[in-house]
Design an enzyme around this catalytic site. Structure first.
Site, PDB file in Angstrom:
ATOM      1  N   GLU A  96       0.852  -1.309   0.168  1.00 15.09           N
ATOM      2  CA  GLU A  96       0.059  -0.064   0.155  1.00 15.09           C
ATOM      3  C   GLU A  96       1.083   1.358   0.121  1.00 15.09           C
ATOM      4  O   GLU A  96       2.012   1.223   0.682  1.00 15.09           O
ATOM      5  CB  GLU A  96      -0.926  -0.216   1.575  1.00 15.09           C
ATOM      6  CG  GLU A  96      -2.200   1.074   1.443  1.00 15.09           C
ATOM      7  CD  GLU A  96      -2.362   0.986   0.052  1.00 15.09           C
ATOM      8  OE1 GLU A  96      -2.582   1.248  -0.746  1.00 15.09           O
ATOM      9  OE2 GLU A  96      -4.098   1.390   0.122  1.00 15.09           O
ATOM     10  N   ASP A  97       0.295   2.843  -0.542  1.00 13.82           N
ATOM     11  CA  ASP A  97       1.458   3.684  -0.292  1.00 13.82           C
ATOM     12  C   ASP A  97       1.010   4.085   0.717  1.00 13.82           C
ATOM     13  O   ASP A  97       2.019   4.646   1.880  1.00 13.82           O
ATOM     14  CB  ASP A  97       0.469   4.544  -1.476  1.00 13.82           C
ATOM     15  CG  ASP A  97      -1.019   4.889  -1.923  1.00 13.82           C
ATOM     16  OD1 ASP A  97      -1.278   4.470  -0.670  1.00 13.82           O
ATOM     17  OD2 ASP A  97      -1.460   5.859  -2.640  1.00 13.82           O
ATOM     18  N   ASP A 100      -4.061   5.400   6.617  1.00 11.09           N
ATOM     19  CA  ASP A 100      -4.609   6.793   6.327  1.00 11.09           C
ATOM     20  C   ASP A 100      -6.153   6.309   7.688  1.00 11.09           C
ATOM     21  O   ASP A 100      -5.530   6.129   9.250  1.00 11.09           O
ATOM     22  CB  ASP A 100      -5.221   7.755   5.720  1.00 11.09           C
ATOM     23  CG  ASP A 100      -5.831   8.927   5.317  1.00 11.09           C
ATOM     24  OD1 ASP A 100      -5.394   9.679   7.166  1.00 11.09           O
ATOM     25  OD2 ASP A 100      -6.589   9.375   5.448  1.00 11.09           O
ATOM     26  N   PHE A 149      -1.371  16.187   4.315  1.00  7.58           N
ATOM     27  CA  PHE A 149      -2.094  15.672   3.614  1.00  7.58           C
ATOM     28  C   PHE A 149      -0.316  15.572   1.638  1.00  7.58           C
ATOM     29  O   PHE A 149       0.557  16.521   1.650  1.00  7.58           O
ATOM     30  CB  PHE A 149      -3.203  16.225   2.374  1.00  7.58           C
ATOM     31  CG  PHE A 149      -3.733  15.505   1.258  1.00  7.58           C
ATOM     32  CD1 PHE A 149      -4.694  14.307   0.932  1.00  7.58           C
ATOM     33  CD2 PHE A 149      -3.101  14.965  -0.541  1.00  7.58           C
ATOM     34  CE1 PHE A 149      -5.001  12.892   0.148  1.00  7.58           C
ATOM     35  CE2 PHE A 149      -3.954  14.734  -1.400  1.00  7.58           C
ATOM     36  CZ  PHE A 149      -4.661  13.873  -0.210  1.00  7.58           C
ATOM     37  N   ARG A 162       1.674  11.834  -9.207  1.00  7.97           N
ATOM     38  CA  ARG A 162       1.682  11.002  -9.025  1.00  7.97           C
ATOM     39  C   ARG A 162       2.931  10.663  -9.062  1.00  7.97           C
ATOM     40  O   ARG A 162       3.757   9.942  -9.277  1.00  7.97           O
ATOM     41  CB  ARG A 162       0.988   9.821  -9.547  1.00  7.97           C
ATOM     42  CG  ARG A 162      -0.866   9.359  -9.373  1.00  7.97           C
ATOM     43  CD  ARG A 162      -1.163   8.025  -9.624  1.00  7.97           C
ATOM     44  NE  ARG A 162      -2.261   8.607  -9.639  1.00  7.97           N
ATOM     45  CZ  ARG A 162      -3.135   7.506  -8.043  1.00  7.97           C
ATOM     46  NH1 ARG A 162      -2.234   7.317  -7.362  1.00  7.97           N
ATOM     47  NH2 ARG A 162      -4.207   7.429  -8.297  1.00  7.97           N
TER      48      ARG A 162
HETATM   49  P1  IMP Z   1      -7.353   4.689   4.273  1.00  6.16           P
HETATM   50  O1  IMP Z   1      -9.318   3.724   3.992  1.00  6.16           O
HETATM   51  O2  IMP Z   1      -8.020   5.578   5.032  1.00  6.16           O
HETATM   52  O3  IMP Z   1      -6.432   4.597   4.824  1.00  6.16           O
HETATM   53  O4  IMP Z   1      -7.230   5.628   2.969  1.00  6.16           O
HETATM   54  C1  IMP Z   1      -6.197   4.529   2.446  1.00  6.16           C
HETATM   55  C2  IMP Z   1      -6.013   5.365   0.312  1.00  6.16           C
HETATM   56  O5  IMP Z   1      -6.508   6.599   0.874  1.00  6.16           O
HETATM   57  C3  IMP Z   1      -4.822   5.447   0.547  1.00  6.16           C
HETATM   58  O6  IMP Z   1      -4.492   4.292  -0.212  1.00  6.16           O
HETATM   59  C4  IMP Z   1      -4.424   6.793  -0.704  1.00  6.16           C
HETATM   60  O7  IMP Z   1      -5.466   6.434  -1.799  1.00  6.16           O
HETATM   61  C5  IMP Z   1      -5.280   7.537   0.214  1.00  6.16           C
HETATM   62  N1  IMP Z   1      -4.822   8.218   1.269  1.00  6.16           N
HETATM   63  C6  IMP Z   1      -4.888   8.996   2.784  1.00  6.16           C
HETATM   64  N2  IMP Z   1      -4.268   9.967   2.558  1.00  6.16           N
HETATM   65  C7  IMP Z   1      -3.744  10.417   1.900  1.00  6.16           C
HETATM   66  C8  IMP Z   1      -2.752  11.323   1.691  1.00  6.16           C
HETATM   67  O8  IMP Z   1      -2.118  11.991   2.277  1.00  6.16           O
HETATM   68  N3  IMP Z   1      -2.284  11.724   0.184  1.00  6.16           N
HETATM   69  C9  IMP Z   1      -2.942  10.718  -0.799  1.00  6.16           C
HETATM   70  N4  IMP Z   1      -3.795   9.983  -0.833  1.00  6.16           N
HETATM   71  C10 IMP Z   1      -4.040   9.472   0.788  1.00  6.16           C
HETATM   72 MG    MG Z   2      -4.737   3.529  -2.505  1.00  2.00          MG
END
Ligand code: IMP
Ligand code: MG
Length: 172
Positions: A96-97, A100, A149, A162
């Protein structure tokens, strides 16, 4: 006007990914490890991580959508592209990138666990633990970052940024 500030530079990212690759080699001396990248953000990390490993890896992709065009999660998770192969009986590492809120991974881990992999772990380039809403176990973390962010190295804002080499903080 939006502005970009480098948070983690390309060299630092490269060094850390080499360390993660070595750690994964130690944990999975046999292989193959199925590296499953979550589209699209994790592609850059996957490509570097796979090459930082000596253990044989197989590359797969899965599509999940949890974000719209904003900077906060919509809370809805959808599978937009499924795997092309069975992972039953295999060592699986979800790549995963950024983790969050944890909503995306909680959903995905449930889906993948039902498919009976031999093992199932997560590697993420970035972790924003302050924003967690669901507890998720993340085995390999590149960098823990504060609640900002970020874009670049695969991460986007409305599909832009990206291809930046560094991870940058985006402020508007
Ligand atoms: P989660 O479900 O809230 O954990 O979200 C994870 C996904 O949200 C990641 O795979 C990203 O695609 C996106 N995301 C969360 N934070 C950021 C950020 O700071 N920048 C860009 N994408 C984010
Ligand atoms: Mg993502």
């Amino acid at each position: 006007m939006s502005s970009l500030r480098v948070l983690i530079g390309a060299d630092q990212i490269h060094t850390r990914i080499q360390e993660l690759g070595a750690e994964i080699d130690r944990d999975y001396p046999q292989g193959p490890v199925y590296l499953i990248a979550i589209l699209k953000g994790a592609c850059f990390f996957l490509a570097d991580l796979a090459r930082a490993m000596k253990t044989p890896a197989r590359i797969e992709f899965i599509g999940i959508s949890s974000y719209g065009k904003g900077q906060t999660s919509s809370g809805e998770v959808r599978l937009t592209k499924d795997l092309d192969v069975s992972i039953e009986g295999h060592d699986v590492l979800v790549v995963e990138d950024i983790v969050d809120t944890g909503v995306t991974l909680t959903y995905l881990m449930k889906v993948l666990a039902q498919r009976k992999p031999k093992s199932l772990r997560v590697a993420t380039l970035l972790d924003k633990p302050e924003r967690r809403q669901r507890p998720v176990e993340v085995h390999y973390v590149g960098f823990r970052i504060p609640d900002q962010f970020v874009v670049g190295f695969g991460l986007d804002y409305a599909e832009d940024y990206r291809n930046l080499k560094d991870v940058c903080v985006l402020s508007e």
